[in-house]
Design an enzyme around this catalytic site. Structure first.
Site, PDB file in Angstrom:
ATOM      1  CB  CYS A   2      86.922 -34.887  39.066  1.00 14.33           C
ATOM      2  SG  CYS A   2      86.081 -34.451  40.565  1.00 14.33           S
ATOM      3  NE  ARG A  27      87.506 -39.714  35.185  1.00 15.15           N
ATOM      4  CZ  ARG A  27      88.655 -40.313  35.504  1.00 15.15           C
ATOM      5  NH1 ARG A  27      89.214 -41.151  34.669  1.00 15.15           N
ATOM      6  NH2 ARG A  27      89.247 -40.063  36.638  1.00 15.15           N
ATOM      7  CD1 TRP A  75      80.264 -37.820  40.597  1.00 16.15           C
ATOM      8  CD2 TRP A  75      81.389 -37.909  42.533  1.00 16.15           C
ATOM      9  NE1 TRP A  75      79.633 -38.716  41.407  1.00 16.15           N
ATOM     10  CE2 TRP A  75      80.294 -38.799  42.604  1.00 16.15           C
ATOM     11  CE3 TRP A  75      82.230 -37.800  43.635  1.00 16.15           C
ATOM     12  CZ2 TRP A  75      80.028 -39.574  43.729  1.00 16.15           C
ATOM     13  CZ3 TRP A  75      81.975 -38.582  44.757  1.00 16.15           C
ATOM     14  CH2 TRP A  75      80.878 -39.450  44.793  1.00 16.15           C
ATOM     15  CG  ASN A 101      90.287 -35.193  38.594  1.00 14.55           C
ATOM     16  OD1 ASN A 101      89.635 -34.174  38.400  1.00 14.55           O
ATOM     17  ND2 ASN A 101      90.497 -36.113  37.668  1.00 14.55           N
ATOM     18  N   GLY A 102      90.328 -35.320  43.125  1.00 15.85           N
ATOM     19  CA  GLY A 102      90.810 -35.842  44.404  1.00 15.85           C
ATOM     20  C   GLY A 102      90.349 -34.981  45.564  1.00 15.85           C
ATOM     21  CD  GLU A 487      77.051 -57.079  38.820  1.00 11.25           C
ATOM     22  OE1 GLU A 487      77.378 -56.721  39.948  1.00 11.25           O
ATOM     23  OE2 GLU A 487      77.238 -56.380  37.813  1.00 11.25           O
ATOM     24  CE  LYS A 491      75.527 -53.414  36.978  1.00 13.81           C
ATOM     25  NZ  LYS A 491      76.816 -53.820  37.319  1.00 13.81           N
ATOM     26  CD  GLU A 494      75.749 -50.137  39.418  1.00 12.73           C
ATOM     27  OE1 GLU A 494      76.884 -49.777  39.720  1.00 12.73           O
ATOM     28  OE2 GLU A 494      75.541 -51.039  38.573  1.00 12.73           O
ATOM     29  CG  HIS A 510      66.587 -66.484  58.117  1.00 17.60           C
ATOM     30  ND1 HIS A 510      66.192 -67.135  59.260  1.00 17.60           N
ATOM     31  CD2 HIS A 510      67.142 -67.428  57.315  1.00 17.60           C
ATOM     32  CE1 HIS A 510      66.526 -68.416  59.166  1.00 17.60           C
ATOM     33  NE2 HIS A 510      67.096 -68.615  57.987  1.00 17.60           N
ATOM     34  CE  LYS A 609      83.180 -48.186  33.885  1.00 23.84           C
ATOM     35  NZ  LYS A 609      82.267 -49.303  34.197  1.00 23.84           N
TER      36      LYS A 609
HETATM   37  C1  G6P Z   1      82.069 -47.868  40.894  1.00 22.97           C
HETATM   38  C2  G6P Z   1      81.491 -48.303  39.563  1.00 22.97           C
HETATM   39  C3  G6P Z   1      81.162 -49.790  39.604  1.00 22.97           C
HETATM   40  C4  G6P Z   1      82.410 -50.579  39.976  1.00 22.97           C
HETATM   41  C5  G6P Z   1      83.017 -50.086  41.278  1.00 22.97           C
HETATM   42  C6  G6P Z   1      84.394 -50.679  41.510  1.00 22.97           C
HETATM   43  O1  G6P Z   1      81.095 -47.952  41.869  1.00 22.97           O
HETATM   44  O2  G6P Z   1      80.328 -47.547  39.264  1.00 22.97           O
HETATM   45  O3  G6P Z   1      80.702 -50.202  38.336  1.00 22.97           O
HETATM   46  O4  G6P Z   1      82.064 -51.924  40.101  1.00 22.97           O
HETATM   47  O5  G6P Z   1      83.204 -48.669  41.239  1.00 22.97           O
HETATM   48  O6  G6P Z   1      85.254 -50.204  40.500  1.00 22.97           O
HETATM   49  P1  G6P Z   1      86.523 -50.955  39.957  1.00 22.97           P
HETATM   50  O7  G6P Z   1      87.034 -50.067  38.854  1.00 22.97           O
HETATM   51  O8  G6P Z   1      87.479 -51.025  41.118  1.00 22.97           O
HETATM   52  O9  G6P Z   1      86.120 -52.288  39.490  1.00 22.97           O
END
Ligand code: G6P
Length: 614
Positions: A2, A27, A75, A101-102, A487, A491, A494, A510, A609
């Protein structure tokens, strides 16, 4: 997650609030809303499911006047994303509007109490409960909104960043926070409130970061009033904002993510600037200078992080163990916080976080501190919560990362961890001086080699065209290329919504090997020298089962290249540095596939984010 923007001043609030919300779109959110108090003391609330642009359409021909307002991107946590659950929420009398937020964890208990006293709720949110609790305190205890907010917050558990306005008070904004971040911008005869500094950039450079359990009142013509919820007055600490407008705009790129991928030669250089001294063959890390002996004597180094930052941590663990010979464990912060981990006072915990606000990582830090460990941070956002609650740390200096899928923050985190690993080896003599010189010299060349990698990545567009219809993909790598595989797969998941798995290459036998057929793309990160033959065997195993082979290899490679359907070459480098280069084409691959599939690259569905709730 949010986002909050609030404004009070002489200007029209609406355009400032809408522009602020747009800057917070990165965000992640699913609905948006705004509340404005006009000249006639009418409190107009407009909210809708969807994007900020939908909110703008919704407000066409409506009264959007007023010099004070609050705005929100939501959100969904409590209650589905719809117009009713969107913020702002009004109190029963309609006099107070609140954005939040929260999560208020005990909202059901409070809701029941209020319902017993005749309150009726329109939404399923914890936020509507909070605004009514505040109004209830105002009425029953005969106090003003500032005081009622302070008192009410003593009755709630959970995390919050809130902003409120009230009819009859066109010159006053109230806000508070616990857990979720909040910053106040101080202009000339105007104030801005936001959940991070991006909406404030270009408006003012004077900011105050609100600390946990603090309530603030900003009133035009008066000094800002700051208190803890326990009623202790605080003197606001005004700081200079470190962001500029250019760094939060797209700069000619179609998406923030693409811009951020292409920024990496610069951002990795910025991460190392003033720290890596190639000419002298040394590394200085001022932020953790006072803790060097503690780290060297640590029984364990424990890295805690989430998402992409966890992957960077995994790369770091390989490097620190290999270079400095210190044992490193890497933990998901969300698991660590709940499993009563064994931590000794002579352990050093390193929390990695781009945003510095991730709720699970913050909670993991609290636990480590309770158990007496030293806690260091690796954060990107300057002044973020994690950077403030850790004993010391190293900033990544990658600049604002707006694309939800993390890219440049990852390479910056790996660069910091690489410097830490080499520096520890420098201090404890685990590697000969000549090797350290070699590592430092090679690390200094990495930004150039990232540039070369980007220039050589044209082939990635062809691979994207080939892969765009696939339903699954497997990424395989060994040693420090295993986190690269994780990673790369993350990506793809996501931003293109294709199911993908990252695996240590040898583990393929395995399980994942059962999935391989002609429709399964398998992406090998095959740059290791020490395990090269082993990876060649894994490639053969996939080829024998007609899998489509895409490989990331070191320039000059012959064997893997011959067996692959597509090859991406990266410049030769120290084996352990491969993650800094091999990740780049995988970021681009996910990006181009997502674009071809018509996905919203910068704001993928359901993702946020900055994950400020658990
Ligand atoms: C969310 C974001 C990711 C990020 C993760 C951890 O899932 O979408 O891109 O890696 O949070 O966030 P941070 O700010 O702690 O690296």
């Amino acid at each position: 997650m949010c986002g909050i923007v609030a404004y009070i001043g002489k200007r029209d609030a609406y355009p400032i609030l809408i522009n602020g919300l747009k800057r917070l779109e990165y965000r992640g959110y699913d609905s948006a809303g705004v509340a404005l108090l006009n000249e006639n003391d009418e409190l107009n609330v407009y909210k809708t499911k969807g994007k900020v642009s939908d909110l703008e359409k919704f407000t066409i021909a409506k009264d959007i006047s007023g010099h004070i307002g609050i705005a929100h991107t939501r959100w969904a946590t409590h209650g589905e994303p719809n117009d009713i659950n969107a913020h702002p929420h009004l109190s029963r009398s309609g006099n107070i509007a609140l954005i939040h937020n929260g999560i208020i964890e005990n909202y059901l208990t409070i809701k029941k109490e209020l319902e017993n006293r005749g309150y009726v709720f329109k939404s399923s949110t914890d936020t509507e409960v909070l605004v009514n609790l505040i109004e209830d305190v105002m009425l029953t205890q005969k106090v003003d909104l500032f005081e009622a907010t302070r008192i009410a917050l003593n009755h709630v558990n959970g995390a919050y960043a809130i902003a409120l306005i009230e009819k009859g008070h066109p010159d006053t904004l109230i806000a508070a926070r616990k857990g979720s971040p909040m910053v106040i911008g101080i202009g000339k005869d105007e104030y801005f409130i936001a959940s991070d500094a991006t909406p404030i950039v270009g408006m003012t450079s004077q900011v105050v970061y609100i600390e946990n359990e603090e309530v603030v009142k900003v009133k035009l013509g008066e000094e800002m009033k700051l208190k803890t919820i326990d009623d202790v007055e605080i003197t606001p600490y005004i700081q200079e904002l470190q962001l500029n407008l250019e760094s939060i705009e797209k700069g000619g790129f179609e998406h923030f993510m693409l811009k951020e991928i292409y920024e990496q030669p610069t951002t990795v250089r910025d991460t190392m600037r003033g720290r890596l001294h190639a000419d002298l063959g040394t590394i200085t890390l001022g932020g953790i200078f006072d803790y060097e002996q503690k780290i060297l004597n640590a029984r364990n180094i424990i890295i805690v992080a989430c998402g992409t930052s966890w992957h960077a941590g995994l790369v770091g663990s390989y490097l620190i163990e290999l270079y400095a010979g210190i044992r490193v464990k890497v933990e998901y912060a969300s698991e660590f916080r709940y499993r009563n981990p064994v931590i000794f006072p002579d352990d050093v915990v390193i929390a990695i976080s781009q945003s510095g606000e991730t709720a699970d990582t913050l909670a993991a830090i609290e636990i480590a501190k309770e158990k007496g460990a030293t806690v260091l941070g690796i954060c990107n956002v300057i002044g973020s919560s994690i950077s403030r609650v850790t004993d010391a740390g190293v900033y990544t200096h990658a600049g604002p990362e707006i694309g939800v899928a993390s890219t440049k923050a990852f390479t910056a985190q790996v660069a910091v961890l690489t410097m830490i690993a080499i520096h520890l080896a420098e201090l404890n003599g685990h590697l000969p001086k000549s090797k350290i010189m070699e590592l430092i010299h090679e690390l200094d060349l990495i930004p150039e080699k990232i540039q070369t990698t980007l220039e050589r990545s044209a082939i990635v567009k062809d691979i994207a065209a080939e892969m765009k219809e696939c339903h699954n993909a497997i990424y395989l790598g060994r040693l420090q290329n295993f986190p690269v595989a994780l990673e790369g797969a993350l990506k793809l998941k996501e931003i293109s919504y294709i199911h993908a798995e990252g695996y240590p290459a040898a583990e393929m036998k395995h399980g994942p090997i059962a999935l391989i057929d002609k429709d399964m793309p398998v992406i090998f990160i095959a740059t290791n020298k020490s395990t090269y033959e082993k990876v060649v065997s894994n490639v053969q195993e996939v080829k024998a089962r007609h899998g489509k082979i895409i490989s990331v290899v070191t320039e000059g490679d012959v064997l893997v290249k011959e067996m692959s359907d597509y090859v991406i070459e990266i410049p030769d480098t120290e084996c352990t540095y491969a993650p800094l280069l091999a990740t780049i084409p995988l970021q681009l691959l996910a990006y181009y596939i997502a674009v071809l599939r018509g996905c919203n690259v910068d704001q993928p569905r359901n993702l946020a984010k900055s994950v400020t709730v658990e």
